[in-house]
Scaffold this motif. Structure first.
Motif, PDB file in Angstrom:
ATOM      1  N   LYS A 168      23.970 113.635 121.691  1.00 57.51           N
ATOM      2  CA  LYS A 168      24.655 113.326 122.944  1.00 57.51           C
ATOM      3  C   LYS A 168      24.428 114.438 123.966  1.00 57.51           C
ATOM      4  CE  LYS A 168      28.181 110.370 121.001  1.00 57.51           C
ATOM      5  NZ  LYS A 168      29.522 110.323 120.423  1.00 57.51           N
ATOM      6  N   ALA A 169      24.129 114.032 125.201  1.00 55.16           N
ATOM      7  CA  ALA A 169      23.923 115.013 126.266  1.00 55.16           C
ATOM      8  C   ALA A 169      25.259 115.650 126.625  1.00 55.16           C
ATOM      9  CB  ALA A 169      23.322 114.326 127.495  1.00 55.16           C
ATOM     10  N   ILE A 170      25.288 116.963 126.652  1.00 55.04           N
ATOM     11  CA  ILE A 170      26.519 117.677 127.016  1.00 55.04           C
ATOM     12  C   ILE A 170      26.137 118.859 127.916  1.00 55.04           C
ATOM     13  CG2 ILE A 170      27.777 117.059 124.909  1.00 55.04           C
ATOM     14  CD1 ILE A 170      26.822 120.548 124.992  1.00 55.04           C
ATOM     15  N   TYR A 193      33.017 108.134 126.143  1.00 51.27           N
ATOM     16  CA  TYR A 193      31.820 107.341 125.826  1.00 51.27           C
ATOM     17  C   TYR A 193      32.100 106.375 124.679  1.00 51.27           C
ATOM     18  CZ  TYR A 193      27.358 105.806 124.098  1.00 51.27           C
ATOM     19  OH  TYR A 193      26.337 105.006 123.659  1.00 51.27           O
ATOM     20  N   GLU A 194      32.814 106.857 123.660  1.00 53.58           N
ATOM     21  CA  GLU A 194      33.133 105.962 122.534  1.00 53.58           C
ATOM     22  C   GLU A 194      34.003 104.801 123.012  1.00 53.58           C
ATOM     23  OE1 GLU A 194      32.790 109.300 118.980  1.00 53.58           O
ATOM     24  OE2 GLU A 194      34.679 109.057 120.019  1.00 53.58           O
ATOM     25  N   ILE A 195      34.862 105.064 123.976  1.00 57.13           N
ATOM     26  CA  ILE A 195      35.718 104.000 124.512  1.00 57.13           C
ATOM     27  C   ILE A 195      34.896 103.050 125.377  1.00 57.13           C
ATOM     28  CG2 ILE A 195      37.627 103.589 126.129  1.00 57.13           C
ATOM     29  CD1 ILE A 195      38.981 106.073 124.785  1.00 57.13           C
ATOM     30  N   GLU A 196      34.069 103.592 126.277  1.00 57.74           N
ATOM     31  CA  GLU A 196      33.298 102.711 127.167  1.00 57.74           C
ATOM     32  C   GLU A 196      32.305 101.849 126.389  1.00 57.74           C
ATOM     33  OE1 GLU A 196      30.640 106.013 129.157  1.00 57.74           O
ATOM     34  OE2 GLU A 196      29.901 104.110 129.912  1.00 57.74           O
ATOM     35  N   SER A 197      31.847 102.347 125.229  1.00 63.32           N
ATOM     36  CA  SER A 197      30.831 101.602 124.486  1.00 63.32           C
ATOM     37  C   SER A 197      31.416 100.849 123.288  1.00 63.32           C
ATOM     38  CB  SER A 197      29.732 102.567 124.016  1.00 63.32           C
ATOM     39  OG  SER A 197      30.285 103.540 123.154  1.00 63.32           O
ATOM     40  N   SER A 198      32.736 100.810 123.165  1.00 59.96           N
ATOM     41  CA  SER A 198      33.361 100.128 122.020  1.00 59.96           C
ATOM     42  C   SER A 198      33.316  98.607 122.213  1.00 59.96           C
ATOM     43  CB  SER A 198      34.816 100.590 121.881  1.00 59.96           C
ATOM     44  OG  SER A 198      35.567  99.638 121.154  1.00 59.96           O
ATOM     45  N   ALA A 199      32.676  97.922 121.273  1.00 61.57           N
ATOM     46  CA  ALA A 199      32.600  96.453 121.357  1.00 61.57           C
ATOM     47  C   ALA A 199      33.992  95.844 121.220  1.00 61.57           C
ATOM     48  CB  ALA A 199      31.668  95.921 120.275  1.00 61.57           C
ATOM     49  N   LEU A 200      34.822  96.448 120.365  1.00 63.05           N
ATOM     50  CA  LEU A 200      36.197  95.949 120.171  1.00 63.05           C
ATOM     51  C   LEU A 200      36.994  96.022 121.473  1.00 63.05           C
ATOM     52  CD1 LEU A 200      38.469  95.070 118.144  1.00 63.05           C
ATOM     53  CD2 LEU A 200      38.983  97.504 117.873  1.00 63.05           C
ATOM     54  N   LEU A 201      36.928  97.174 122.136  1.00 60.89           N
ATOM     55  CA  LEU A 201      37.692  97.327 123.379  1.00 60.89           C
ATOM     56  C   LEU A 201      37.109  96.466 124.495  1.00 60.89           C
ATOM     57  CD1 LEU A 201      38.472 101.161 123.440  1.00 60.89           C
ATOM     58  CD2 LEU A 201      39.991  99.280 122.845  1.00 60.89           C
ATOM     59  N   ALA A 237      34.299 104.117 131.698  1.00 56.31           N
ATOM     60  CA  ALA A 237      32.947 104.200 132.264  1.00 56.31           C
ATOM     61  C   ALA A 237      32.958 104.801 133.666  1.00 56.31           C
ATOM     62  CB  ALA A 237      32.309 102.812 132.297  1.00 56.31           C
ATOM     63  N   ALA A 238      34.132 104.821 134.314  1.00 55.32           N
ATOM     64  CA  ALA A 238      34.223 105.343 135.685  1.00 55.32           C
ATOM     65  C   ALA A 238      34.560 106.830 135.722  1.00 55.32           C
ATOM     66  CB  ALA A 238      35.293 104.557 136.458  1.00 55.32           C
ATOM     67  N   ILE A 239      34.768 107.426 134.549  1.00 54.35           N
ATOM     68  CA  ILE A 239      35.170 108.841 134.515  1.00 54.35           C
ATOM     69  C   ILE A 239      33.957 109.755 134.703  1.00 54.35           C
ATOM     70  CG2 ILE A 239      36.113 110.672 133.027  1.00 54.35           C
ATOM     71  CD1 ILE A 239      37.757 108.476 131.619  1.00 54.35           C
ATOM     72  N   GLY A 240      34.104 110.761 135.516  1.00 54.11           N
ATOM     73  CA  GLY A 240      33.151 111.874 135.634  1.00 54.11           C
ATOM     74  C   GLY A 240      31.691 111.465 135.588  1.00 54.11           C
ATOM     75  N   ASP A 241      30.957 112.005 134.620  1.00 53.62           N
ATOM     76  CA  ASP A 241      29.543 111.689 134.456  1.00 53.62           C
ATOM     77  C   ASP A 241      29.240 111.570 132.961  1.00 53.62           C
ATOM     78  OD1 ASP A 241      29.080 114.386 133.437  1.00 53.62           O
ATOM     79  OD2 ASP A 241      29.273 115.033 135.514  1.00 53.62           O
ATOM     80  N   VAL A 242      27.991 111.263 132.641  1.00 54.83           N
ATOM     81  CA  VAL A 242      27.626 110.989 131.245  1.00 54.83           C
ATOM     82  C   VAL A 242      28.011 112.144 130.322  1.00 54.83           C
ATOM     83  CG1 VAL A 242      25.701 110.526 129.681  1.00 54.83           C
ATOM     84  CG2 VAL A 242      25.706 109.560 131.970  1.00 54.83           C
ATOM     85  N   GLN A 243      27.677 113.356 130.736  1.00 55.62           N
ATOM     86  CA  GLN A 243      27.928 114.515 129.867  1.00 55.62           C
ATOM     87  C   GLN A 243      29.423 114.713 129.634  1.00 55.62           C
ATOM     88  OE1 GLN A 243      25.850 114.366 132.518  1.00 55.62           O
ATOM     89  NE2 GLN A 243      24.202 115.873 132.432  1.00 55.62           N
ATOM     90  N   VAL A 244      30.208 114.497 130.686  1.00 51.99           N
ATOM     91  CA  VAL A 244      31.663 114.637 130.555  1.00 51.99           C
ATOM     92  C   VAL A 244      32.208 113.541 129.648  1.00 51.99           C
ATOM     93  CG1 VAL A 244      33.841 114.396 131.842  1.00 51.99           C
ATOM     94  CG2 VAL A 244      32.017 115.862 132.728  1.00 51.99           C
ATOM     95  N   ARG A 245      31.679 112.318 129.795  1.00 52.40           N
ATOM     96  CA  ARG A 245      32.168 111.219 128.954  1.00 52.40           C
ATOM     97  C   ARG A 245      31.773 111.409 127.488  1.00 52.40           C
ATOM     98  NH1 ARG A 245      30.504 108.351 133.570  1.00 52.40           N
ATOM     99  NH2 ARG A 245      28.649 107.486 132.584  1.00 52.40           N
ATOM    100  N   ASN A 246      30.692 112.104 127.241  1.00 53.67           N
ATOM    101  CA  ASN A 246      30.292 112.357 125.856  1.00 53.67           C
ATOM    102  C   ASN A 246      31.242 113.320 125.154  1.00 53.67           C
ATOM    103  OD1 ASN A 246      28.052 110.703 125.719  1.00 53.67           O
ATOM    104  ND2 ASN A 246      26.596 112.295 126.317  1.00 53.67           N
TER     105      ASN A 246
END
Lengths: 154, 284
Positions: A54-56, B76-84, B96-105
């Motif tokens: 994962k990119a961090i 990221y786990e929340i934005e990509s959760s099929a269940l959610l 998915a609207a939070i910060g940026d990719v690195q922050v969401r990771n």
């Protein structure tokens, strides 16, 4: 505190102060200066590396948090002197001007393509929101990511 | 920028972590807010307890007709959760609207909610979802509603030594539509304002509306006047405008260099109208 981690496939075992940032570990302990320290406030993304896939932002993580992790930096992308397709695409599309943001841009671009092998332009831009290019050469960077995606699909 | 010296522990179990927290240590989750504060020396905890090393805190699952999300589930786990995505799309859209990719990771739902930044995204959605939070201390466990949890800017009902262990959200039926609309502050990714809408229709009549607003005041809140204005109606474009105009009513709005109080209130109404329209359009 003693930490063990893998960087670009090489194991490191080192006693560090808990407050040592991961970027400082990479640059000053491991001597890998490809990862750049830009804003130091987790906004610019120049320090982006891959942590367990994962990119961090390595300026916003303590090295102790990466204990046991597998890290890939920009130095770890080329294989036996052959550039990674994303690096190749940045080269071909001239996806850089001064080059300072490039390591972070390339690592973030890899994350985009890992998760979505054929992103739209909008998806590429969304995926690069955490990376700033102060030369503002975004268009060629976006072109490079799209070219890398197209090349990988061949 | 180097943080002040601190001790770091990576516990294996929640009990071990709670024991350390009871003696004054501070929890560290994704660190997306805490580490920048430590680097600026706005925070100088003497002892950090890393919650990400506790495997039992990272989950997203359905149980008892509700969705349970562990504290260290990342954005990221929340934005990509099929269940959610299927059962609580408001949460995936918000993540998915939070910060940026690195922050969401790296960033976690527990850390974000417990930090209670007035411009954070989740609190709007969690207010609209009437979420519940499970809080654990060394010898205690209690459940608090989102309505009661957020007290002020960066202030919640968490007691010293307690952590937010789990977020619980309901599963809505297909007659419910949701939407999160935000005006992003482009440098930080935070919401200048963000509005989350959850609306249920019965024979085209709104039987139930829940609206959460973030960024506008010291903490996210439910815009109950706007909710009441929608309920019982088959809302026309005019009704939506009128309801949206109520979301900022009586609110002591924040003002800073990004947006004055009046402009924020205007943005809240605009984004509320968009979110209401979008939520209704998503009802199948």
């Amino acid at each position: 505190m003693k930490i063990n981690l893998s960087i670009n496939g090489k194991s490191y075992s080192q006693d560090v102060e808990p407050r040592l940032l991961l970027i400082h570990f990479l640059r000053e302990v491991a001597g890998l200066t490809g990862t750049h320290m830009g804003c130091e406030t987790s906004l610019c993304g120049a320090c982006t590396v891959e942590l367990n896939g994962k990119a961090i932002k390595s300026c916003t993580m303590f090295a102790v948090q990466a204990n046991g992790a597998e890290i890939v930096t920009v130095e770890g992308l080329a294989n036996n002197g052959k550039l990674d397709p994303v690096q190749e695409a940045f080269w071909n599309e001239h996806g850089l001007q001064c080059g300072f943001c490039t390591p972070g841009m390339i690592m973030a671009s890899k994350q985009i393509l890992d998760r979505n092998p054929s992103p739209t332009e909008e998806e590429v831009r969304h995926g690069l929101e955490g990376n700033v290019c102060r030369c503002t050469g975004y268009q060629h960077i976006v072109n490079a990511v799209k070219a890398a995606a197209a090349g990988a699909g061949k | 920028m180097i943080a002040q010296k601190f001790e770091y522990t990576a516990p294996k179990s929640l009990d071990e972590a709670l024991h350390l927290l009871a003696s004054g240590a501070k929890p560290l989750a994704g660190g997306m807010s805490l580490i920048p504060m430590m680097k600026l020396r706005l925070a100088a905890p003497e002892h950090l307890v890393d919650l990400r090393t506790i495997k039992d805190l990272n989950y997203i699952r359905e149980a008892g007709g509700q969705l349970h999300i562990g504290a260290t589930a990342s954005h990221y786990e929340i934005e990509s959760s099929a269940l959610l995505r299927q059962k609580c799309p408001l949460l995936t859209e918000t993540a998915a609207a939070i910060g940026d990719v690195q922050v969401r990771n790296m960033g976690t739902i527990g850390g974000s909610v417990a930090h209670a930044d007035p411009a954070a995204d989740y609190p709007a959605a969690l207010q609209a979802l009437e979420a519940k939070f499970v809080l654990n201390g060394a010898k205690s466990e209690r459940t608090v509603s989102a309505a009661d949890f957020f007290v002020d800017a960066f202030t919640t009902t968490l007691e010293p030594g307690e952590i937010l262990r789990e977020v619980i959200v309901p599963i809505d039926d297909a007659r419910t539509g949701t939407s999160y609309q935000k005006m992003v502050q482009p440098a930080s990714g935070f919401a200048i304002v963000g509005v989350a809408v959850r609306v249920r229709q019965n024979a085209r009549k709104v039987s139930f509306a829940r609206i959460g607003v973030t960024g506008l005041s010291n903490h996210a809140y439910r815009a109950t006047a706007a909710e009441k204005a929608l309920e019982g109606k088959t809302p026309s474009a005019n009704d939506i405008q009128n309801a949206a105009a109520l979301v900022a009513q009586g609110v002591d709005a924040n003002s800073d260099l990004h947006a004055s109080a009046d402009y924020r209130k205007h943005l809240a109404a605009v984004h509320a109208a968009r979110a209401i329209k979008s939520a209704i359009s998503r009802i199948t």
